[in-house]
Design a protein around this motif. Structure first.
Motif, PDB file in Angstrom:
ATOM      1  N   ALA A  60      30.874  -7.378  18.443  1.00 26.89           N
ATOM      2  CA  ALA A  60      30.580  -8.225  17.284  1.00 26.89           C
ATOM      3  C   ALA A  60      31.339  -7.725  16.076  1.00 26.89           C
ATOM      4  N   ARG A  61      31.584  -8.656  15.146  1.00 25.10           N
ATOM      5  CA  ARG A  61      32.270  -8.290  13.914  1.00 25.10           C
ATOM      6  C   ARG A  61      31.237  -7.712  12.936  1.00 25.10           C
ATOM      7  N   VAL A  62      30.916  -6.454  13.177  1.00 20.61           N
ATOM      8  CA  VAL A  62      29.951  -5.709  12.350  1.00 20.61           C
ATOM      9  C   VAL A  62      30.576  -4.363  12.018  1.00 20.61           C
ATOM     10  N   ASP A  63      30.426  -3.950  10.782  1.00 20.80           N
ATOM     11  CA  ASP A  63      30.991  -2.670  10.355  1.00 20.80           C
ATOM     12  C   ASP A  63      30.439  -1.549  11.246  1.00 20.80           C
ATOM     13  N   PRO A  64      31.277  -0.814  11.952  1.00 17.82           N
ATOM     14  CA  PRO A  64      30.776   0.237  12.854  1.00 17.82           C
ATOM     15  C   PRO A  64      30.187   1.432  12.110  1.00 17.82           C
ATOM     16  N   ARG A  65      30.405   1.477  10.796  1.00 17.31           N
ATOM     17  CA  ARG A  65      29.842   2.580  10.024  1.00 17.31           C
ATOM     18  C   ARG A  65      28.438   2.284   9.517  1.00 17.31           C
ATOM     19  N   SER A  66      27.930   1.083   9.733  1.00 14.44           N
ATOM     20  CA  SER A  66      26.569   0.740   9.314  1.00 14.44           C
ATOM     21  C   SER A  66      25.552   1.454  10.207  1.00 14.44           C
ATOM     22  N   LYS A  67      24.467   1.882   9.608  1.00 16.14           N
ATOM     23  CA  LYS A  67      23.413   2.499  10.394  1.00 16.14           C
ATOM     24  C   LYS A  67      22.648   1.419  11.129  1.00 16.14           C
ATOM     25  N   ARG A  97      19.277  -0.205   1.673  1.00 12.66           N
ATOM     26  CA  ARG A  97      18.572   0.677   2.584  1.00 12.66           C
ATOM     27  C   ARG A  97      18.634   0.088   3.987  1.00 12.66           C
ATOM     28  N   ASP A  98      18.611   0.945   4.980  1.00 10.05           N
ATOM     29  CA  ASP A  98      18.809   0.509   6.358  1.00 10.05           C
ATOM     30  C   ASP A  98      17.529  -0.060   6.946  1.00 10.05           C
ATOM     31  N   ALA A 111       0.815  -1.217   0.000  1.00  3.14           N
ATOM     32  CA  ALA A 111       0.000   0.000   0.000  1.00  3.14           C
ATOM     33  C   ALA A 111       0.842   1.258   0.000  1.00  3.14           C
ATOM     34  N   THR A 112       2.092   1.136   0.399  1.00  3.17           N
ATOM     35  CA  THR A 112       2.946   2.317   0.443  1.00  3.17           C
ATOM     36  C   THR A 112       4.329   1.954  -0.048  1.00  3.17           C
ATOM     37  N   PHE A 113       4.983   2.890  -0.717  1.00  2.00           N
ATOM     38  CA  PHE A 113       6.327   2.669  -1.221  1.00  2.00           C
ATOM     39  C   PHE A 113       7.315   2.696  -0.070  1.00  2.00           C
ATOM     40  N   GLY A 114       8.500   2.177  -0.363  1.00  2.00           N
ATOM     41  CA  GLY A 114       9.523   2.132   0.673  1.00  2.00           C
ATOM     42  C   GLY A 114      10.122   3.494   0.969  1.00  2.00           C
ATOM     43  N   ALA A 115      10.028   4.446   0.010  1.00  2.00           N
ATOM     44  CA  ALA A 115      10.604   5.769   0.230  1.00  2.00           C
ATOM     45  C   ALA A 115       9.939   6.436   1.420  1.00  2.00           C
ATOM     46  N   GLY A 116      10.749   6.878   2.354  1.00  2.00           N
ATOM     47  CA  GLY A 116      10.236   7.533   3.552  1.00  2.00           C
ATOM     48  C   GLY A 116       9.998   6.580   4.700  1.00  2.00           C
ATOM     49  N   ALA A 117      10.105   5.277   4.455  1.00  2.00           N
ATOM     50  CA  ALA A 117       9.805   4.314   5.507  1.00  2.00           C
ATOM     51  C   ALA A 117      10.823   4.370   6.636  1.00  2.00           C
ATOM     52  N   GLU A 118      12.067   4.834   6.341  1.00  4.19           N
ATOM     53  CA  GLU A 118      13.059   4.919   7.408  1.00  4.19           C
ATOM     54  C   GLU A 118      12.696   5.985   8.435  1.00  4.19           C
ATOM     55  N   GLU A 119      11.699   6.825   8.145  1.00  5.20           N
ATOM     56  CA  GLU A 119      11.236   7.832   9.092  1.00  5.20           C
ATOM     57  C   GLU A 119       9.918   7.434   9.747  1.00  5.20           C
ATOM     58  N   ALA A 120       9.611   6.133   9.712  1.00  3.10           N
ATOM     59  CA  ALA A 120       8.361   5.651  10.295  1.00  3.10           C
ATOM     60  C   ALA A 120       8.364   5.842  11.807  1.00  3.10           C
ATOM     61  N   ILE A 121       7.175   6.042  12.366  1.00  2.00           N
ATOM     62  CA  ILE A 121       7.025   6.200  13.814  1.00  2.00           C
ATOM     63  C   ILE A 121       5.940   5.251  14.291  1.00  2.00           C
ATOM     64  N   SER A 122       6.026   4.904  15.561  1.00  7.94           N
ATOM     65  CA  SER A 122       5.057   3.999  16.165  1.00  7.94           C
ATOM     66  C   SER A 122       4.002   4.799  16.910  1.00  7.94           C
ATOM     67  N   THR A 123       2.735   4.416  16.738  1.00 10.38           N
ATOM     68  CA  THR A 123       1.620   5.035  17.459  1.00 10.38           C
ATOM     69  C   THR A 123       0.782   3.939  18.101  1.00 10.38           C
ATOM     70  N   GLN A 124      -0.242   4.366  18.826  1.00  5.48           N
ATOM     71  CA  GLN A 124      -1.137   3.388  19.435  1.00  5.48           C
ATOM     72  C   GLN A 124      -1.926   2.604  18.397  1.00  5.48           C
ATOM     73  N   TYR A 125      -2.045   3.148  17.179  1.00  9.59           N
ATOM     74  CA  TYR A 125      -2.946   2.551  16.198  1.00  9.59           C
ATOM     75  C   TYR A 125      -2.224   2.087  14.941  1.00  9.59           C
ATOM     76  N   GLY A 126      -0.901   1.979  14.981  1.00  7.21           N
ATOM     77  CA  GLY A 126      -0.193   1.470  13.830  1.00  7.21           C
ATOM     78  C   GLY A 126       1.101   2.204  13.588  1.00  7.21           C
ATOM     79  N   ILE A 127       1.606   2.046  12.378  1.00  7.73           N
ATOM     80  CA  ILE A 127       2.899   2.607  11.988  1.00  7.73           C
ATOM     81  C   ILE A 127       2.648   3.731  10.986  1.00  7.73           C
ATOM     82  N   ALA A 128       3.026   4.953  11.345  1.00  7.50           N
ATOM     83  CA  ALA A 128       2.854   6.108  10.462  1.00  7.50           C
ATOM     84  C   ALA A 128       4.118   6.315   9.657  1.00  7.50           C
ATOM     85  N   ILE A 129       3.951   6.518   8.338  1.00  7.81           N
ATOM     86  CA  ILE A 129       5.082   6.692   7.429  1.00  7.81           C
ATOM     87  C   ILE A 129       4.847   7.944   6.593  1.00  7.81           C
TER      88      ILE A 129
END
Length: 752
Positions: free
Chosen positions: A682-689, A731-732, A416-434
């Motif tokens: 852990a062996r994880v790149d520290p520059r990864s988001k 994408r992160d 129903a929604t594209f991935g663009a902007g999804a990294e700015e999603a927020i949690s609410t009482q009634y779902g995920i706002a993007i």
């Protein structure tokens, strides 16, 4: 007396006993008004008009008898009735035939009402020639020379009794006379009318100076002021409309001349309507009516041409402003027309100025200005806000989110929604706002990924900035060029729009809600707001180089940097009232404040390095330092701070910040004790988001030649999870509560 006696000769056969009896009545010592000189004036005027009558003898007798009986303080109708009875009693004794006696009595009774009708209502076949001549002769005293007229007026007022009542009654009588024709015959109007009107208007001016009339005429002044200043207000609003667009996006062929033409028309109308409101002429009424007609026509045209909105086309601010300018012009024309008609009918003779009129001229421009600021501007903005918004929603109730266990499978895929902007999603009482481009906010069901509602603005092409507030009950969305809008997280309906003065605020913290306002002049400001933008309190520390703030459930901790001549400081404020609780000078510039476990954790600067020297926990209500956690000197990366329940999750790299360093260290600090609860390297790149869930898991994405992996660092250690195909690893990942979301090809994906 001799002149009066001479006028009687031959009127009634026989000696002049009747004349002497009547003259005696007019010169009685107890009579204060309508004396012999009054009768002389009436009889003299009668001789100049008598040729217009059909029964001169009856008219002359009626003139002699019309005030033969007069009681001090009596009304003209009472005097006329008593005088008519006297004529009916005396005239038969002198041989006057009954038909003439009846005519004389009828004519005398007519003098009980001396005011002429406003227009001639007599048709020629039924015209009362005798009555017209008599009444015009009786009213001839109005055209006497000014000295005699002044004496007559003084006698009438003295005869009326109480001075205040006499003045008020005389004022009403004079107004009634001036509002109609003073004389009934054309001959009397030509000979007597001009002088009579001058005498009456002079008397009315004198009465105005004697009568206490502080409010008389305020209605006329208010209407005139309304006509003038509404036209000026229409000019101002039309000029503002010229700088706005008719529709959004603005079309290249959009005409800009209509608001300019309207502004010019309104500007010219202001002085014209002022003159019309102060005139009783027919031309004034026609001009005011023409302005009303132009305004009504403009409103109909504007209504027919108003844009019809859709998701790609919105209404510009010019539409409501143009409507407002036309309505103001309509009000101006209507007020001028009403004032002109009022002046014609009831308010032609007013004092030049008094308290009521002065207050009206002072109050009306203030009311018009307040109406522009408090009514026109908010209504225009609300019209644009309402016309350009759309809410599409599903009736299904919100589902409950399932925490991601990160086992390599997918919980749901939202197409129903594209991935663009999804990294700015927020949690609410009634779902995920993007937030999405083109002024869209989507609310996804956290359990299924289905679209619960979509809020769209036709007047915005950019992606809004959103935060959750009100304990997750609302989404606060900032749209460029629109401002902050409060959306119900359950329905998507707009609950409030922040006022214009709060549109430029910067969100310091969403829950509880704090905003900052940088100073252009004067002091920087920190505001405690309700979700609808209502300001509970304002804190003004001065002109600061830096102002940051965070809040716990009951207190605010403000960090002040170089406010005027004051050193850096920390200040505690009460969350509800904004009352200052404490202030401390800060020897170090604290950075990156995070609220965790009810405490505010700040990073102490570590010299030139971006890595802090230590993490310090401050109790925001008292300013007390609860604990201090030294940061290892070997750490060299960004030192990310994230709150996770009672823990503070710190992400860094245990070594030099070089390309060769491929390790990340995650530390969970117990905010109650300030001790390390667990730590995993852990062996994880520290520059990864990274994304940090509410329970303290740290997740990032990485890719090898074939597969996308989820790197999970948690209390139990480190693990890698192979993710299904279709997930965009470039994408992160992002965490919404305990749910981890990633993006695919034009989709948002929740990991199980």
């Amino acid at each position: 007396m001799v002149e009066l006696r001479a006028r009687w000769d031959g009127l009634v056969p026989g000696p002049g006993e009747l004349a002497d009896a009547l003259i005696t009545r007019y010169v009685e010592r107890n009579r204060r008004a309508y004396r012999d000189h009054y009768l002389e004036t009436v009889l003299a005027a009668l001789e100049s008009l008598i040729q217009l009558s059909t029964d001169p003898s009856s008219v002359r007798l009626a003139a002699w008898f019309h005030r033969a009986v007069h009681e001090p303080g009596g009304t003209p109708a009472e005097d006329a009735e008593a005088s008519a009875h006297l004529a009916e009693e005396l005239l038969p004794q002198y041989g006057i035939e009954p038909i003439r006696v009846a005519e004389v009595a009828r004519l005398v009774r007519l003098t009980g009402e001396l005011a002429a009708p406003a227009t001639d209502t007599y048709a020629p076949p039924r015209r009362d020639a005798n009555g017209d001549v008599l009444l015009d002769a009786v009213n001839a005293i109005l055209s006497a020379d000014p000295v005699r007229y002044a004496v007559h007026v003084a006698e009438v007022r003295r005869d009326a009794g109480d001075r205040r009542s006499a003045l008020e009654q005389r004022y009403d009588d004079v107004r009634e006379l001036l509002d109609g024709h003073l004389y009934r015959t054309q001959l009397a109007r030509q000979r007597l009318g001009p002088v009579a009107r001058v005498n009456l208007e002079t008397e009315l001016a004198g009465l105005d100076s004697e009568l206490p009339a502080p409010w008389r005429g305020w209605q006329q002044a208010a209407l005139t002021a309304t006509a003038t200043f509404c036209a000026i207000g229409s000019t101002v609003v039309a000029i503002a409309a010229a700088g706005a667009s008719w529709e959004i996006p603005t079309s290249q062929g959009e005409a800009s001349w209509p608001p300019v033409a309207l502004a010019l028309l309104a500007f010219i109308s202001a002085p014209v309507l002022f003159r019309c409101a102060r005139s009783s002429s027919q031309r004034a009424c026609l001009i005011a009516g023409a302005v009303v007609a132009v305004a009504v026509t403009g409103l109909l045209i504007a209504w027919a041409q108003a844009p019809r909105t859709n998701p790609a086309l919105g209404v510009g601010l010019r539409v409501p402003l143009l409507f407002a300018a036309l309505l103001l012009l309509l009000l101006a024309g209507g007020a001028a027309l009403a004032a002109s008609l009022l002046r014609t009918r009831t308010a032609r003779f007013l004092p030049s100025r008094n308290l009521g009129q002065q207050l009206a001229w002072l109050a009306v421009p203030g009311v018009v200005a307040l109406a522009l600021l408090l009514i026109v501007q908010p209504l225009a903005r609300n019209y644009v806000l309402s016309s350009n918004e759309r809410v599409d929603r599903s009736p299904r109730p919100a589902g409950k989110a399932t925490p991601s266990v990160l086992n390599g499978t997918v919980a749901w895929v939202s197409k129903a929604t594209f991935g663009a902007g999804a990294e700015e999603a927020i949690s609410t009482q009634y779902g995920i706002a993007i937030p999405r481009p083109n002024g869209v906010v989507d609310m996804l069901d956290a359990a299924t990924g289905d679209l619960r509602w979509r809020y769209t603005r036709s007047d915005s092409d950019d992606r809004p900035t959103i935060v959750a507030t009100g304990d997750g009950a609302y989404v606060l969305a900032q749209f460029p060029d629109v401002g902050y809008l409060l959306l119900d997280a359950n329905t998507g309906q707009r609950k409030a729009a922040w006022a214009g003065r709060t549109r430029g605020h910067l969100i310091q913290q969403a829950q509880p809600l704090l905003t900052g306002e940088p100073a252009t002049h004067g002091s920087d400001k920190l505001h405690g707001l309700d979700p609808n933008g209502h300001e509970r309190w304002t804190f003004e520390p001065g002109d600061c180089s830096d102002l940051d703030a965070v809040a716990s459930t009951d207190a605010v901790l403000a960090f002040l940097g170089n406010c005027g001549d004051e050193p850096d400081a920390m200040t505690g404020l009460d969350l509800k009232s904004g009352k200052k609780l404490w202030t401390k000078t800060a020897t170090d510039t604290y950075r990156r404040p995070v609220v965790a476990g009810g405490l505010v954790v700040v990073a102490e600067p570590g010299g030139d390095s971006d890595v802090p020297a230590a993490l310090t926990a401050i109790e925001p209500r008292t300013g007390a330092i609860k604990w201090r956690w030294p940061v290892p000197q070997t750490w060299a990366c960004r030192t990310l701070l994230n709150a996770a329940g009672r823990y503070l999750v710190v992400v860094d790299c245990p070594g030099p910040s070089t390309i060769e360093n491929r390790h990340t260290v995650v530390t969970a600090i117990d905010t109650v004790t300030g001790k390390t609860a667990w730590q995993v390297t852990a062996r994880v790149d520290p520059r990864s988001k990274v994304a940090v869930t509410a329970d303290g898991r740290v997740v990032s994405l990485s890719r090898d030649t074939e597969t996308c992996w989820a790197n999970v660092i948690e209390r139990t250690g480190f693990r890698q999870v192979r993710l299904p195909l279709g997930i965009t690893c470039s994408r992160d990942a992002y965490a919404v509560g305990n749910q981890v979301l990633v993006t695919g090809d034009n989709a948002v994906i929740a990991l199980r």
